[in-house]
Design a protein around this motif. Structure first.
Motif, PDB file in Angstrom:
ATOM      1  N   GLU A 281      -8.390  29.977  -3.506  1.00  0.00           N
ATOM      2  CA  GLU A 281      -8.761  31.203  -4.329  1.00  0.00           C
ATOM      3  C   GLU A 281      -9.518  32.221  -3.403  1.00  0.00           C
ATOM      4  N   SER A 282     -10.164  31.844  -2.421  1.00  0.00           N
ATOM      5  CA  SER A 282     -10.964  32.707  -1.469  1.00  0.00           C
ATOM      6  C   SER A 282      -9.661  33.294  -0.898  1.00  0.00           C
ATOM      7  N   SER A 285      -7.725  35.861  -3.030  1.00  0.00           N
ATOM      8  CA  SER A 285      -8.334  37.348  -2.875  1.00  0.00           C
ATOM      9  C   SER A 285      -8.120  38.044  -1.860  1.00  0.00           C
ATOM     10  N   ARG A 288      -4.371  39.243  -1.856  1.00  0.00           N
ATOM     11  CA  ARG A 288      -4.297  40.279  -3.125  1.00  0.00           C
ATOM     12  C   ARG A 288      -4.887  41.566  -2.829  1.00  0.00           C
ATOM     13  N   ARG A 289      -5.887  41.641  -1.949  1.00  0.00           N
ATOM     14  CA  ARG A 289      -6.556  42.920  -1.586  1.00  0.00           C
ATOM     15  C   ARG A 289      -5.676  43.543  -0.554  1.00  0.00           C
TER      16      ARG A 289
END
Length: 357
Positions: A281-282, A285, A288-289
């Motif tokens: 998930e990190s 993140s 996605r940014r």
């Protein structure tokens, strides 16, 4: 409270200010040392003969004593035939290394005073270098696996359907305000475009105790299914490892080869026993940014390139600026000619998406 690594002096061991103050000769010597070392004898990039080849000062290159051909620092590398000054190339690589969520080619073209297409190709060559120097050995210990949806995000309808009965209660609750009311669904044409550009980025991360993930591999697929999960298990993870995923049924076969633990994300981020796949998930993140804040969109054909860039940034997040700069430069000297971007503007294109399934 310990200081974040990006705020430490160790991370700031070089700067753009320092690089810009270096003369052309100092930059040339810096890159020459990285490629050929300190010795006076250097290998010809044409025939491979190691000798003290005469240096041609006017052309910033050498003439081989054996094959009589001329060669330079960029000969035989991804930068071959490049007309970009060395100072601008170093500047672009520095910006590439120090941008946590990536940097747009528009910004690079402005800062380096080069055409947009030049900045775009140089940055994609750096992504190619990363992709071709990935450590492909099997991961061991604790491994987190997950898939995330990227690309294909058209806007919803323009008008808010506040006149529909199912939204009346929401409108009344908001005292006449419309900010919390959903927009009408996307059109059929937009929905088809969304499906056409949507892809799944699969990530596999090896976890080091008390350090987070220290190795990352990414793959591109059209779906998070059993075939993709088995491909990852075969090519990335050593038998007997502890593998953590979400509750997706695609990973059911992992019980045969690994110690398989799952977390049901629809209910919790982590179980009471601490089972999670937070390292995957990190990574999502950061990617996605990059998609939302930097590139604003990712074409399916090049999505794996951006994913590899973010994977490299994750793995090198605790390295100093100089270490990252040197790593990319040295890697670019040893992978040979560019396979995907040499002659791009003359029509030589990579046509496939590099999907695993």
């Amino acid at each position: 409270m310990p200081q974040h690594f990006l705020l430490s002096k160790k991370y700031r061991d070089t700067s753009l200010h320092r690089l810009l103050r270096m003369t052309d000769e100092e930059l040339f010597d810096f890159v020459k040392k990285l490629k050929f070392g300190n010795g006076k004898e250097i290998p010809c990039t044409r025939c491979g003969a190691i000798d003290t080849h005469p240096f041609i000062k006017r052309r910033k290159g050498w003439k081989c004593k054996h094959c009589t051909r001329e060669f330079s620092l960029t000969s035989g590398t991804v930068w071959a035939d490049m007309k970009l000054p060395l100072s601008k190339l170093i500047m672009i690589i520095y910006q590439f290394c120090t941008s946590a969520n990536g940097i747009s080619a528009v910004q690079v073209s402005t800062d380096a005073e080069v055409a947009y297409k030049t900045a775009w190709v140089v940055m994609h060559k750096l992504r190619e270098v990363i992709a071709r120097t990935i450590d492909t050995s099997l991961m061991e210990g604790e491994v987190h696996v997950d898939g995330g949806h990227f690309g294909g995000k058209p806007r919803s309808g323009q008008f808010r359907p506040s006149n529909k009965a199912r939204y009346a209660a929401a409108a009344e609750k908001l005292a006449g305000k419309t900010q919390g009311i959903k927009r009408r669904g996307i059109s059929k044409a937009n929905f088809e475009r969304k499906k056409r550009n949507r892809r799944i980025v699969m990530v596999v991360r090896q976890v080091a105790p008390a350090e987070g993930a220290n190795r990352t591999r990414v793959f591109l697929s059209s779906g998070e299914n059993e075939a993709v999960a088995k491909y990852i298990a075969k090519h990335c993870i050593a038998n007997g490892s502890l593998v953590r995923t979400d509750e997706n049924k695609a990973y059911d076969s992992y019980k045969q080869f690994f110690t398989h633990q799952t977390v049901e994300h629809s209910k919790e981020y982590s179980t009471i026993d601490g089972v999670n796949n937070n390292q995957a998930e990190s990574f999502f993140s950061r990617l996605r940014r990059c998609e939302y804040g930097t590139t604003h969109r990712m074409q399916a054909a090049y999505m794996i390139d951006y994913a590899n860039e973010m994977a490299w940034k994750e793995d090198w997040r605790r390295k100093s600026v100089k270490e990252k700069l040197i790593n990319l430069l040295e890697s670019s000297f040893h992978v040979g000619f560019s396979r995907w971007w040499r002659g791009y503007w003359q029509g030589y294109r990579r046509n496939d998406e590099m999907l695993i399934a």
